[in-house]
Design a protein around this motif. Structure first.
Motif, mmCIF file in Angstrom:
data_model
loop_
_atom_site.group_PDB
_atom_site.id
_atom_site.type_symbol
_atom_site.label_atom_id
_atom_site.label_comp_id
_atom_site.label_asym_id
_atom_site.label_seq_id
_atom_site.Cartn_x
_atom_site.Cartn_y
_atom_site.Cartn_z
ATOM 1 N N GLY A 39 0.836 -1.200 0.000
ATOM 2 C CA GLY A 39 0.000 0.000 0.000
ATOM 3 C C GLY A 39 0.867 1.245 0.000
ATOM 4 O O GLY A 39 2.077 1.160 0.248
ATOM 5 N N ARG A 40 0.258 2.378 -0.267
ATOM 6 C CA ARG A 40 1.021 3.615 -0.194
ATOM 7 C C ARG A 40 1.362 3.924 1.269
ATOM 8 O O ARG A 40 2.352 4.581 1.568
ATOM 9 C CB ARG A 40 0.253 4.766 -0.862
ATOM 10 C CG ARG A 40 0.632 4.912 -2.342
ATOM 11 C CD ARG A 40 -0.445 5.550 -3.236
ATOM 12 N NE ARG A 40 -0.848 4.659 -4.330
ATOM 13 C CZ ARG A 40 -0.254 4.617 -5.533
ATOM 14 N NH1 ARG A 40 0.742 5.448 -5.832
ATOM 15 N NH2 ARG A 40 -0.632 3.758 -6.451
ATOM 16 N N THR A 41 0.519 3.387 2.160
ATOM 17 C CA THR A 41 0.811 3.417 3.594
ATOM 18 C C THR A 41 0.625 2.006 4.132
ATOM 19 O O THR A 41 0.007 1.167 3.466
ATOM 20 C CB THR A 41 -0.169 4.336 4.355
ATOM 21 O OG1 THR A 41 -1.488 3.782 4.207
ATOM 22 C CG2 THR A 41 -0.142 5.762 3.805
ATOM 23 N N GLU B 50 -3.022 1.234 4.339
ATOM 24 C CA GLU B 50 -3.643 0.887 3.055
ATOM 25 C C GLU B 50 -3.358 -0.573 2.715
ATOM 26 O O GLU B 50 -4.224 -1.291 2.202
ATOM 27 C CB GLU B 50 -3.116 1.816 1.955
ATOM 28 C CG GLU B 50 -3.885 1.687 0.657
ATOM 29 C CD GLU B 50 -3.259 2.502 -0.482
ATOM 30 O OE1 GLU B 50 -3.270 3.747 -0.406
ATOM 31 O OE2 GLU B 50 -2.745 1.881 -1.439
ATOM 32 N N THR C 224 4.213 -0.879 3.241
ATOM 33 C CA THR C 224 4.599 0.073 2.194
ATOM 34 C C THR C 224 5.601 -0.578 1.252
ATOM 35 O O THR C 224 6.217 -1.605 1.563
ATOM 36 C CB THR C 224 5.278 1.312 2.801
ATOM 37 O OG1 THR C 224 6.477 0.866 3.468
ATOM 38 C CG2 THR C 224 4.364 2.023 3.802
ATOM 39 N N ASP D 299 0.772 -3.243 -8.257
ATOM 40 C CA ASP D 299 1.421 -2.638 -7.088
ATOM 41 C C ASP D 299 2.907 -2.987 -7.044
ATOM 42 O O ASP D 299 3.743 -2.146 -6.711
ATOM 43 C CB ASP D 299 0.749 -3.131 -5.790
ATOM 44 C CG ASP D 299 -0.625 -2.488 -5.580
ATOM 45 O OD1 ASP D 299 -0.954 -1.544 -6.324
ATOM 46 O OD2 ASP D 299 -1.345 -2.942 -4.672
ATOM 47 N N GLU E 208 4.674 -1.067 -9.999
ATOM 48 C CA GLU E 208 4.658 0.403 -9.897
ATOM 49 C C GLU E 208 5.267 0.916 -8.594
ATOM 50 O O GLU E 208 5.844 1.999 -8.569
ATOM 51 C CB GLU E 208 3.221 0.926 -10.030
ATOM 52 C CG GLU E 208 2.745 0.875 -11.483
ATOM 53 C CD GLU E 208 1.226 0.848 -11.601
ATOM 54 O OE1 GLU E 208 0.549 1.424 -10.729
ATOM 55 O OE2 GLU E 208 0.728 0.220 -12.571
ATOM 56 N N LEU E 209 5.128 0.124 -7.535
ATOM 57 C CA LEU E 209 5.564 0.636 -6.232
ATOM 58 C C LEU E 209 6.858 -0.025 -5.747
ATOM 59 O O LEU E 209 7.788 0.668 -5.321
ATOM 60 C CB LEU E 209 4.454 0.454 -5.183
ATOM 61 C CG LEU E 209 3.092 1.076 -5.533
ATOM 62 C CD1 LEU E 209 2.053 0.753 -4.458
ATOM 63 C CD2 LEU E 209 3.222 2.600 -5.698
#
Ligand SMILES: Cc1cc2nc3c(=O)[nH]c(=O)nc-3n(C[C@H](O)[C@H](O)[C@H](O)COP(=O)(O)O)c2cc1C
Ligand SMILES: Cc1cc2nc3c(=O)[nH]c(=O)nc-3n(C[C@H](O)[C@H](O)[C@H](O)COP(=O)(O)O)c2cc1C
Lengths: 450, 450
Positions: free
Chosen positions: B275-277, B280, B365, B398, B401-402
């Motif tokens: 998650g971004r956090t 999340e 994260t 995810d 991209e993350l």
């Protein structure tokens, strides 16, 4: 059915071509049998020209005497799956043996090819003539008749597995969590003489109901199997009359099995050689014939007769007496070779050359070849043809560029495939499930090419 | 080998994802397991991101209790052959059972996939845990140990068939008509306890020498097989310590078989939720957990234990005593489930949820997940990871991209695959033929990603 109808063509994908030394022909890449780009290029050219299906023959045993093409080639299911992505409409038929495989696995792989290709899969059911095959699978090679008994039960199992799920079995209702409808799942539970298969198959029903069944044995027993199960039959084309008689026999067999004559489409194999003039076509044929020595021709002939050594006989004496040799393998082919030699009084040399590098029935100008194809078709010698060019690259180019335009001009060919599936291309209705209410889901054939 | 090296990742292609109800997740198409466009899209996204291989698991038996994904999915060889055309560099590994197939057929199909893909084929060798499989193949399910004895001989046969032709056996000399060099043909002539296979294989040697052997059994016997044959091992990742210990054991087994520790690459399966956090990521996990009812979790657990009915026990009592149940099937998995339950004092409910919808080891994260992956890698818990996301579409997006950008920023990831073959991607040398002069043709590994 009118008589002035479009003629459907399939195309053999067999590397450099059907001639044993086709790899030596300058129009082919020498590694054609294992060259994916070449296969894709041919398939795309055929598709653009409205050829209805690509057809991959196969074998499961080689030794150092095998012809070059057989030594090193793609396995049918893998190359057809690759072609499914590289093409959009053309049918994709591959050969798999019922004597050396498992029905669960084969049913599944073909169903998967069908799903991947959007309903373009076909299966050429063969019983495997080559006795040596048994040595790669650790068992005895079943006799000719036994092989067909196995094939019969095998096809029943595979078609049963293909009907494991009704067309609308997977409801996938996210809200309720219901993925499938239990009433639309059919567990086969087959207990037979040769196979015990519980099922169900772990893949949905085919976009075309079931993949298309091709059959390629020509003996009486083979014809019986075709009459019972086949959607299409691949056969030899020794002459118009013999091919027309064969066509009638298969359709008669279908009728005896409670089907209709139009339910099984006959595809004689032809390998036209075309020139801008008749002389140019003859030159092309001579160039092909010269790819081969007489020793290679004898070895090629020997393949059909359990690798019998024909060099022991005088070349220009009459074709030798061989008794039962080869009858447990390529029966219909060896019977025909022997009958031909006797009838035409051929020598061994002539027989070997006629088998290894035959002068095609269709040779000459595009007009001549097109008219001959139309004449055969109108005389009931098949419902279409499978093109098996002695030399692939040259053969496809000449047929597409020279013959197809003539067939179009004669109103006997259309480049547009009206439907999406191989059954559509063949003018066959979607296959109904054995679990469907009688007559319920057998849809009428699409406006047919065939 | 430096410690600060790139980490290679494989990606499970399993339709909607590893979670049994992943099809219900809004980020996936509900028919993901049989949706070719979805599979191609995921494979291309992975390839563009430098994922080194796609990995297809498999099974050969379903019944109405099977999880949705297993009911309706592609067969591995066909879908991988399709992906070979739809992609350019990514490796293509598929699962095939040695207990329910023929070595000649499998050797050939994998060699064909390898030819079609330009040397990107891998085979995940499994012995098939599910006892019911026998019912689809008309024979008795071999015991756990016997399955591995069969697998051992099977691999020897397949690798022998793959070396039927030397790399330069096909000379294709048009001028002389010499197609192949007889000295470079090796007829296997295998006579063993389980298999009789004459050979040779009817396809050339693999672009990578031989396709890559993955192995996925984790019992002692499984580790022995891996040590002897495997180029790569797919395993569970219960904890860093257990995974590192497993990694050491497999490498030790390789050494005992006269190989080197680096000859076998260990790939623990991981399913990060990002998650971004951190919150999340937790929300995403809860959304995934909520795809499942407790009854579905019990049924899922039951799959590993021969479809044992767990609804007969009290949900919140300690995990029941099961004796030998399941030990002839998914032995390493069932042993682990039982040990976990005992050690952590879990109830049946907790166990079922932990198995059916596990909280991943890697959750949080992107920075946290990337750092944890690096920590595991540097601690020797594997040579890379196989990504098996609970929810495929969301998981891949995810991760690409993350997480990948963070791994890149840490200097621990490269999107560029330096070589062309799967062996190149894995940092493994081209496989030498068993007929090669000792040390002659084993080329050094390419500048390796792994
Ligand atoms: C036109 C034609 C094509 C065939 N193609 C194949 C093939 O690709 N692979 C194969 O193993 N057998 C092939 N066969 C062999 C048949 O499956 C069968 O085993 C053999 O012909 C013996 O049966 P029969 O006597 O009924 O013809 C073919 C036979 C014919 C007539
Ligand atoms: C990580 C992992 C993945 C596996 N994947 C498959 C699979 O896709 N298909 C299959 O039939 N078995 C699969 N197996 C089962 C193994 O092949 C093996 O039959 C089973 O685990 C029992 O052997 P073991 O006790 O050595 O683990 C997998 C096992 C593990 C540990």
């Amino acid at each position: 059915m009118t008589t002035r109808r479009s003629i459907p063509f399939g195309l053999m994908l067999q590397g450099a071509g059907s001639h044993m030394n086709a790899w030596r022909h300058p129009s082919n890449p020498p590694d054609a049998s294992i060259n994916l780009d070449f296969a894709i290029g041919i398939a795309r050219k055929a598709e653009a020209a409205g050829i209805t299906f690509a057809f991959v023959a196969d074998g499961l045993y080689i030794n150092e005497k095998s012809i070059p093409h057989f030594l090193n080639r793609f396995e049918p299911l893998t190359v057809l799956s690759a072609l499914a992505v590289a093409t959009k409409k053309i049918g994709l038929a591959g050969t798999i043996s019922t004597s050396y495989s498992e029905p669960f696995t084969v049913a599944r792989q073909l169903a998967s090819l069908d799903a991947i290709s959007g309903g373009r899969a076909g299966w050429n059911v063969v019983t495997t003539p080559l006795e040596g095959t048994a040595k790669n699978f650790g068992k005895a090679h079943p006799d000719h008749e036994l092989r067909y008994e196995i094939a019969d039960e095998y096809l029943d199992v595979v078609q049963g597995l293909w009907d494991s799920w009704d067309d609308d079995a997977f409801v996938r209702d996210r809200a309720t969590g219901r993925f499938f409808d239990r009433d639309k799942l059919h567990t086969l539970d087959h207990h037979g003489r040769f196979f015990q298969v519980a099922g169900p198959l772990n893949i949905q029903r085919s976009p075309q109901g079931q993949p298309v069944i091709f059959q390629a044995g020509s003996s009486d027993t083979g014809i019986g199997l075709a009459g019972k199960y086949a959607d299409a039959v691949f056969t030899h084309s020794p002459s118009l009359d013999e091919t027309a008689a064969f066509t009638r026999r298969v359709k008669q067999s279908a009728i005896e099995h409670g089907r209709q004559a139009g339910d099984v489409k006959i595809f004689p194999g032809v390998g036209p050689i075309v020139g801008r003039t008749a002389a140019e076509a003859e030159d092309k044929y001579q160039a092909i014939r010269n790819l081969l020595t007489i020793d290679e021709a004898l070895a090629y002939l020997g393949r059909y007769f359990d690798h019998h050594d024909f060099t022991q006989y005088a070349l220009d004496a009459p074709f030798p007496e061989l008794g039962e040799l080869g009858r447990n393998s390529f029966r219909s082919t060896t019977d025909r070779i022997k009958a031909d030699a006797k009838q035409k009084g051929l020598s061994l040399r002539e027989t070997a050359l006629a088998v290894a590098t035959p002068r095609p029935n269709f040779i000459g100008t595009a007009e001549h070849v097109a008219d001959e194809l139309i004449r055969w078709h109108d005389a009931g010698a098949g419902d279409g043809f499978i093109l098996g060019f002695p030399v692939q690259a040259q053969g496809v180019d000449d047929f597409v560029e020279l013959v197809i335009p003539v067939l179009e001009a004669r109103g006997r060919y259309s480049r547009d495939l009206p439907g999406a599936t191989l059954r559509d291309h063949l003018g066959l209705p979607r296959k109904a499930s054995r679990h469907a209410a009688p007559g319920a889901s057998q849809e009428p054939a699409a406006e047919a090419h065939a």
